[in-house]
Design a protein around this motif. Structure first.
Motif, PDB file in Angstrom:
ATOM      1  N   GLY A 302      52.766   4.065 -93.742  1.00 13.48           N
ATOM      2  CA  GLY A 302      53.810   3.148 -95.005  1.00 13.48           C
ATOM      3  C   GLY A 302      53.566   1.959 -95.237  1.00 13.48           C
ATOM      4  O   GLY A 302      53.063   1.840 -96.599  1.00 13.48           O
ATOM      5  N   VAL A 303      52.181   0.910 -94.317  1.00 14.85           N
ATOM      6  CA  VAL A 303      51.973  -0.681 -94.858  1.00 14.85           C
ATOM      7  C   VAL A 303      50.753   0.780 -95.643  1.00 14.85           C
ATOM      8  O   VAL A 303      50.272  -0.399 -96.796  1.00 14.85           O
ATOM      9  N   ILE A 335      45.391  -9.350 -99.917  1.00 15.53           N
ATOM     10  CA  ILE A 335      46.053  -8.397 -99.917  1.00 15.53           C
ATOM     11  C   ILE A 335      46.250  -8.372 -98.566  1.00 15.53           C
ATOM     12  O   ILE A 335      47.125  -7.682 -97.842  1.00 15.53           O
ATOM     13  N   ILE A 336      45.033  -8.729 -97.582  1.00 15.36           N
ATOM     14  CA  ILE A 336      45.238  -7.609 -95.510  1.00 15.36           C
ATOM     15  C   ILE A 336      46.726  -8.787 -94.939  1.00 15.36           C
ATOM     16  O   ILE A 336      46.875  -9.008 -94.418  1.00 15.36           O
ATOM     17  N   ALA A 400      47.064  -2.723 -86.231  1.00 14.22           N
ATOM     18  CA  ALA A 400      46.213  -1.448 -86.620  1.00 14.22           C
ATOM     19  C   ALA A 400      47.035  -1.454 -88.152  1.00 14.22           C
ATOM     20  O   ALA A 400      47.017  -1.178 -89.724  1.00 14.22           O
ATOM     21  N   GLY A 401      47.969  -2.774 -88.280  1.00 14.08           N
ATOM     22  CA  GLY A 401      49.219  -3.143 -90.122  1.00 14.08           C
ATOM     23  C   GLY A 401      47.448  -4.050 -91.098  1.00 14.08           C
ATOM     24  O   GLY A 401      47.225  -3.230 -92.015  1.00 14.08           O
ATOM     25  N   THR A 402      46.452  -4.549 -90.257  1.00  7.61           N
ATOM     26  CA  THR A 402      45.334  -5.666 -91.066  1.00  7.61           C
ATOM     27  C   THR A 402      44.667  -4.879 -91.294  1.00  7.61           C
ATOM     28  O   THR A 402      44.685  -4.391 -91.749  1.00  7.61           O
ATOM     29  N   PHE A 406      43.406  -4.000 -94.649  1.00  5.24           N
ATOM     30  CA  PHE A 406      42.098  -3.622 -95.319  1.00  5.24           C
ATOM     31  C   PHE A 406      41.128  -2.773 -95.978  1.00  5.24           C
ATOM     32  O   PHE A 406      40.608  -3.310 -97.332  1.00  5.24           O
ATOM     33  N   PHE A 407      41.491  -1.682 -95.996  1.00  8.73           N
ATOM     34  CA  PHE A 407      41.188   0.087 -96.958  1.00  8.73           C
ATOM     35  C   PHE A 407      41.822  -0.674 -98.395  1.00  8.73           C
ATOM     36  O   PHE A 407      41.421  -0.646 -99.379  1.00  8.73           O
ATOM     37  N   PRO A 408      43.317  -0.729 -98.946  1.00  9.46           N
ATOM     38  CA  PRO A 408      43.376  -0.965 -99.932  1.00  9.46           C
ATOM     39  C   PRO A 408      42.979  -2.260-100.619  1.00  9.46           C
ATOM     40  O   PRO A 408      42.763  -2.621-101.358  1.00  9.46           O
ATOM     41  N   ALA A 409      42.938  -3.564 -99.813  1.00  8.75           N
ATOM     42  CA  ALA A 409      41.808  -4.641-100.321  1.00  8.75           C
ATOM     43  C   ALA A 409      39.866  -4.122-100.058  1.00  8.75           C
ATOM     44  O   ALA A 409      40.324  -5.645-101.478  1.00  8.75           O
TER      45      ALA A 409
END
Length: 424
Positions: A302-303, A335-336, A400-402, A406-409
């Protein structure tokens, strides 16, 4: 334009979160629910595991009880449906023939419905004739300042001595010291030499006397109710099955029943039962963690999704930033950090709620029991989670949220200013 990790970037992130309150709350709920469910499931699993551990804590896990039964097969000239009765020779056979594997061997013989009285007080109990090794096998412990248990001299001299439960002592003697006093059991006088205790009411309706005394006083001849012994060198299921097969042959030869007739003799092997319970415990623990982790992953996904949406919505803005000289690192952190803030805040909320739920379970059902009297047993105990595990689970979620951010960032960093400025 260069953005550092100062106050301005935090203000910008909070501003973005405020502009998308509903989306942020829904994503945060998924995160909170994930960590909440993991902690609650761990607490529930711990409640079952703790109850199992308590039930087996004081039992000799290397012990075996043998009970006589009824034959279901005709054998050696005898018809089926014959009752098997154990005798003293069975105990000797157990000690001598299987001395490589048997440590302590004994037996029990009981006289039920015995009225034990002292002055004007009385209780109805089962008088169990036992060997001195009985407390080494069963969860029977002498109470503090409670005298002693049956010993070898009691067995050899057939003494009329008795060991009573601390609850029996409270009824018969109230505030008096029971040790050394005499009680009456159907016209037979027994001297109290010990007071024992156990967990709950498991053995509260029994009093113990020497095995040999019980056989003589209550005309049991040389019959016994069951055989009980501890073993060594039987560390696997296969070794125990082989031992049981040989043991059935030996006892079957003595009483002339088919060793393959499972109804003629019942074997309660606590070690193999313990191994089965340990397998069930491991399966339960694994299942709880698997379900909990997948629940956590749903929150992490979801994040990641909301970060992807954020990047898409802010493509033009990101392009302008890069055109004005913003470094890739500043956009990456923008983003992160938003991802970290969401997972940290809502992960903490989920952790606190989960710990609160397990504490409530502990208060409401922290010592759930089943049955009553001698059959009473604990089936659910202390369903709490170690605070360290809860914190580590929450930290794992934040990490895990970080990664989820990371990938969208990284996608945002790769956006070319020209393409970003053309985006609608």
């Amino acid at each position: 334009m260069k953005i550092g990790l100062g106050l301005d970037i935090w203000q910008e992130i909070l501003s973005t979160i405020k502009q998308n309150k509903l989306r942020t709350v829904l994503t945060g709920f998924a995160v909170s629910w994930g960590i909440f469910m993991l902690i609650v499931l761990l607490g529930w699993g711990n409640g079952l595991i703790h109850a199992f551990e308590e039930a087996s804590a004081d039992l000799a896990k290397n012990s075996i009880r043998i009970y006589p039964g009824w034959t279901r097969k005709a054998y050696d000239g005898f018809e089926s449906n014959r009752r098997i009765t154990f005798d003293n020779k069975d105990v000797s056979l157990t000690k001598n023939k299987f001395n490589d594997n048997v440590i302590l061997a004994g037996a029990t013989v009981s006289q039920s419905g015995a009225n034990i009285s002292y002055k004007d007080q009385y209780v109805s109990l089962s008088l169990d004739g036992v060997y001195p090794s009985y407390p080494d096998i069963e969860p029977v412990k002498i109470d503090k300042n409670g005298g002693r248990f049956i010993n070898d001299l009691d067995i050899n001299q057939r003494r009329k001595v008795i060991v009573i439960h601390n609850k029996t002592k409270d009824v018969l003697f109230r505030h008096e010291n029971a040790i050394g006093k005499f009680v009456n059991a159907g016209g037979v006088s027994y001297q109290v030499v010990g007071i024992y205790k156990d967990k709950g009411n498991r053995e509260a309706r029994s009093a113990y006397i020497p095995f040999t005394t019980a056989q003589i006083v209550y005309s049991k001849a040389d019959t016994i109710d069951n055989i009980i012994f501890t073993t060594r060198g039987l560390n696997t299921v296969e070794a125990n099955k082989s031992f049981e097969k040989d043991y059935r042959k030996a006892i079957g030869g003595h009483h002339r029943f088919d060793p393959e007739d499972m109804n003629a003799m019942y074997i309660w092997n606590r070690f193999t039962q313990y191994l089965q319970q340990m397998t069930a415990k491991n399966i339960l623990t694994t299942a709880v963690w698997v379900i909990g982790i997948f629940t956590l992953l749903s929150g992490v996904v979801g994040v990641s999704n909301i970060m992807l949406i954020t990047v898409k919505e802010r493509t033009r803005e990101i392009g302008i930033r890069k055109a004005l000289g913003a470094s890739p690192a500043s956009i990456l952190w923008l983003i992160i950090l938003e991802s970290i803030i969401i997972t940290t805040i809502f992960g903490y909320i989920g952790m606190v709620a989960g710990i609160g739920a397990t504490e409530y379970m502990n208060i409401a059902e922290g010592a759930k029991t089943f049955g009553s009297g001698p059959m009473k047993m604990t089936v659910f105990k202390d369903p709490t989670v170690d605070i360290g595990i809860a914190i580590r689970a929450t930290i794992t979620l934040i990490v895990a949220g970080t990664l989820a951010g990371f990938f969208p960032a990284r996608k945002a960093v790769k956006i070319k200013p020209i393409e970003a400025l053309r985006a609608e």
